[in-house]
Design a protein around this motif. Sequence first.
Motif, PDB file in Angstrom:
ATOM      1  N   SER A  30      46.189  47.754  26.912  1.00 29.82           N
ATOM      2  CA  SER A  30      45.378  48.894  27.318  1.00 29.82           C
ATOM      3  C   SER A  30      43.977  48.895  26.723  1.00 29.82           C
ATOM      4  CB  SER A  30      46.081  50.199  26.902  1.00 29.82           C
ATOM      5  OG  SER A  30      46.182  50.261  25.490  1.00 29.82           O
ATOM      6  N   ASP A  31      43.681  47.915  25.847  1.00 30.42           N
ATOM      7  CA  ASP A  31      42.377  47.978  25.184  1.00 30.42           C
ATOM      8  C   ASP A  31      41.359  47.000  25.751  1.00 30.42           C
ATOM      9  OD1 ASP A  31      43.160  46.033  22.152  1.00 30.42           O
ATOM     10  OD2 ASP A  31      43.054  45.468  24.254  1.00 30.42           O
ATOM     11  N   GLY A  32      41.676  46.433  26.924  1.00 32.40           N
ATOM     12  CA  GLY A  32      40.722  45.540  27.573  1.00 32.40           C
ATOM     13  C   GLY A  32      40.889  44.084  27.214  1.00 32.40           C
ATOM     14  N   THR A  33      41.974  43.736  26.509  1.00 35.56           N
ATOM     15  CA  THR A  33      42.175  42.336  26.156  1.00 35.56           C
ATOM     16  C   THR A  33      43.483  41.785  26.675  1.00 35.56           C
ATOM     17  OG1 THR A  33      43.219  42.917  24.053  1.00 35.56           O
ATOM     18  CG2 THR A  33      40.834  42.607  24.046  1.00 35.56           C
ATOM     19  N   GLY A  34      44.284  42.603  27.328  1.00 42.78           N
ATOM     20  CA  GLY A  34      45.599  42.165  27.779  1.00 42.78           C
ATOM     21  C   GLY A  34      45.586  41.615  29.181  1.00 42.78           C
ATOM     22  N   PRO A  35      46.783  41.394  29.768  1.00 45.74           N
ATOM     23  CA  PRO A  35      46.881  40.785  31.087  1.00 45.74           C
ATOM     24  C   PRO A  35      46.230  41.592  32.182  1.00 45.74           C
ATOM     25  CG  PRO A  35      49.020  41.616  30.338  1.00 45.74           C
ATOM     26  CD  PRO A  35      48.096  41.677  29.177  1.00 45.74           C
ATOM     27  N   ALA A  36      46.225  42.915  32.076  1.00 47.20           N
ATOM     28  CA  ALA A  36      45.565  43.715  33.107  1.00 47.20           C
ATOM     29  C   ALA A  36      44.075  43.401  33.137  1.00 47.20           C
ATOM     30  CB  ALA A  36      45.782  45.201  32.835  1.00 47.20           C
ATOM     31  N   ALA A  37      43.490  43.241  31.932  1.00 44.15           N
ATOM     32  CA  ALA A  37      42.072  42.902  31.864  1.00 44.15           C
ATOM     33  C   ALA A  37      41.828  41.513  32.418  1.00 44.15           C
ATOM     34  CB  ALA A  37      41.588  42.983  30.420  1.00 44.15           C
ATOM     35  N   ALA A  38      42.783  40.596  32.161  1.00 39.84           N
ATOM     36  CA  ALA A  38      42.634  39.241  32.672  1.00 39.84           C
ATOM     37  C   ALA A  38      42.568  39.253  34.188  1.00 39.84           C
ATOM     38  CB  ALA A  38      43.794  38.361  32.195  1.00 39.84           C
ATOM     39  N   THR A  39      43.418  40.062  34.819  1.00 40.14           N
ATOM     40  CA  THR A  39      43.389  40.169  36.268  1.00 40.14           C
ATOM     41  C   THR A  39      42.058  40.734  36.728  1.00 40.14           C
ATOM     42  OG1 THR A  39      45.780  40.479  36.351  1.00 40.14           O
ATOM     43  CG2 THR A  39      44.520  41.213  38.256  1.00 40.14           C
ATOM     44  N   ALA A  40      41.559  41.743  36.010  1.00 40.39           N
ATOM     45  CA  ALA A  40      40.317  42.392  36.395  1.00 40.39           C
ATOM     46  C   ALA A  40      39.131  41.447  36.279  1.00 40.39           C
ATOM     47  CB  ALA A  40      40.086  43.626  35.530  1.00 40.39           C
ATOM     48  N   ARG A  41      39.243  40.401  35.489  1.00 38.21           N
ATOM     49  CA  ARG A  41      38.121  39.497  35.289  1.00 38.21           C
ATOM     50  C   ARG A  41      37.933  38.517  36.436  1.00 38.21           C
ATOM     51  NH1 ARG A  41      40.345  38.942  29.784  1.00 38.21           N
ATOM     52  NH2 ARG A  41      39.276  40.456  28.454  1.00 38.21           N
ATOM     53  N   ILE A  42      38.855  38.475  37.376  1.00 37.67           N
ATOM     54  CA  ILE A  42      38.679  37.593  38.514  1.00 37.67           C
ATOM     55  C   ILE A  42      37.501  38.111  39.332  1.00 37.67           C
ATOM     56  CG2 ILE A  42      39.707  36.682  40.621  1.00 37.67           C
ATOM     57  CD1 ILE A  42      42.434  36.959  39.319  1.00 37.67           C
ATOM     58  N   PRO A  43      36.421  37.360  39.441  1.00 42.27           N
ATOM     59  CA  PRO A  43      35.230  37.875  40.133  1.00 42.27           C
ATOM     60  C   PRO A  43      35.444  37.974  41.642  1.00 42.27           C
ATOM     61  CG  PRO A  43      34.898  35.594  39.510  1.00 42.27           C
ATOM     62  CD  PRO A  43      36.203  36.016  38.885  1.00 42.27           C
ATOM     63  N   THR A  44      34.846  38.987  42.234  1.00 39.81           N
ATOM     64  CA  THR A  44      34.989  39.205  43.677  1.00 39.81           C
ATOM     65  C   THR A  44      33.640  39.294  44.387  1.00 39.81           C
ATOM     66  OG1 THR A  44      35.143  41.590  43.285  1.00 39.81           O
ATOM     67  CG2 THR A  44      37.221  40.373  43.427  1.00 39.81           C
ATOM     68  N   THR A  45      32.574  38.936  43.693  1.00 40.07           N
ATOM     69  CA  THR A  45      31.245  38.971  44.302  1.00 40.07           C
ATOM     70  C   THR A  45      31.200  38.071  45.539  1.00 40.07           C
ATOM     71  OG1 THR A  45      30.277  39.248  42.109  1.00 40.07           O
ATOM     72  CG2 THR A  45      28.790  38.600  43.890  1.00 40.07           C
ATOM     73  N   ASP A  46      30.651  38.593  46.637  1.00 42.36           N
ATOM     74  CA  ASP A  46      30.525  37.818  47.865  1.00 42.36           C
ATOM     75  C   ASP A  46      29.291  36.918  47.778  1.00 42.36           C
ATOM     76  OD1 ASP A  46      30.376  36.781  50.392  1.00 42.36           O
ATOM     77  OD2 ASP A  46      29.883  38.683  51.377  1.00 42.36           O
ATOM     78  N   VAL A  47      29.522  35.614  47.750  1.00 43.21           N
ATOM     79  CA  VAL A  47      28.400  34.670  47.693  1.00 43.21           C
ATOM     80  C   VAL A  47      28.386  33.753  48.910  1.00 43.21           C
ATOM     81  CG1 VAL A  47      28.232  34.662  45.172  1.00 43.21           C
ATOM     82  CG2 VAL A  47      29.801  33.076  46.302  1.00 43.21           C
ATOM     83  N   VAL A  48      29.195  34.075  49.915  1.00 41.07           N
ATOM     84  CA  VAL A  48      29.374  33.173  51.046  1.00 41.07           C
ATOM     85  C   VAL A  48      28.927  33.763  52.380  1.00 41.07           C
ATOM     86  CG1 VAL A  48      31.097  31.901  52.412  1.00 41.07           C
ATOM     87  CG2 VAL A  48      31.252  31.912  49.923  1.00 41.07           C
ATOM     88  N   SER A  49      29.106  35.070  52.578  1.00 38.75           N
ATOM     89  CA  SER A  49      28.901  35.647  53.910  1.00 38.75           C
ATOM     90  C   SER A  49      27.494  35.437  54.456  1.00 38.75           C
ATOM     91  CB  SER A  49      29.234  37.140  53.896  1.00 38.75           C
ATOM     92  OG  SER A  49      28.355  37.848  53.049  1.00 38.75           O
ATOM     93  N   GLY A  50      26.512  35.264  53.588  1.00 36.94           N
ATOM     94  CA  GLY A  50      25.137  35.079  54.048  1.00 36.94           C
ATOM     95  C   GLY A  50      24.801  33.654  54.457  1.00 36.94           C
TER      96      GLY A  50
END
Length: 313
Positions: A32-52
């Motif tokens: 719950s403090d930003g270092t566990g597995p939930a945070a690891a999942t959240a770190r997967i980037p989702t920025t769109d760099v392809v559609s353009g």
Amino acid sequence: MTTTPRATALRAAALLATAALALTACGSGDPSDGTGPAAATARIPTTDVVSGVTKDPAAAKLLPADVRARGSLSLASSVGSPPSATYLPDGRTLAGQDIDFADAVGKVLGVRIKREVAGFEAILPALGSGKYDLGTGNFGVTDERRRTIDFVTYVNDGQGFAARRDSPLRKVTSLRQLCGLTVAIGAGTTFETTLEENAHLCEEAGKQPYDVKTYAEQGALWISLQQGRSDVVMSTVNGLRYAVKQQPGLRFLNEFKRLEVGFAFKKGTPLAPAVRAAVNRLEKDGTYDRILRKWGTGPSAIATSRISPPEVK
């Protein structure tokens, strides 16, 4: 019951999270403090760099006439762990460096990428049989693979090592340092070949051989390290760097060998010149660098795409 590649990848992701949870339970952080597995999942980037990305008529003209006519390419994608390819938390959406590069190449060539998830070990044989037009799976270009597969390179990755923080290993400069240890690797990888070809080193040095443990699922591989059933993991440099950032108690040791990584094709494919032109176009318009920045793999940049270059020795 038949296990689908997607189910396997999802289970691997769950196992990876379990490994991280086990490590945080040892006092290295709380989920719950930003270092566990939930945070690891959240770190997967989702920025769109392809559609353009837009079509390049010169590159598209290099496609075989039948591909231009049908307007699509069938692609087999191995899904395991980031930064190469993984599932987002919805369990359906794919994300990763390989995913972005394939989608961007499709846009440059003006064709639709018809992606099918497939097991890493199954992709190269399937290309040979003509089941798919191309495949991605962070495939390193080796001389052995070049005998039966063509490649179009897009990054430079390679082989490296990781261990627990309490390991006496600090850097692996020779495979003789692994003698007497248990080494965890992924099935069907270049690491398996490297270790098999160099197994004689321990005997020649009068030492106990290293014990190679092969895992089809990345999550199980990391659990074996965390639980002490393996002493060291040998895997891709980019994959190792990403994984140890997500899991407390582990340490990236060093790069051991660099390899160019490429899209894989059936030997003698007429598609290679078009895909190479597409990758080089992405380098010119800045998309290439944006993809690498997104996934934190800037050091893996190559100057230009090549078709089946010799293995880096």
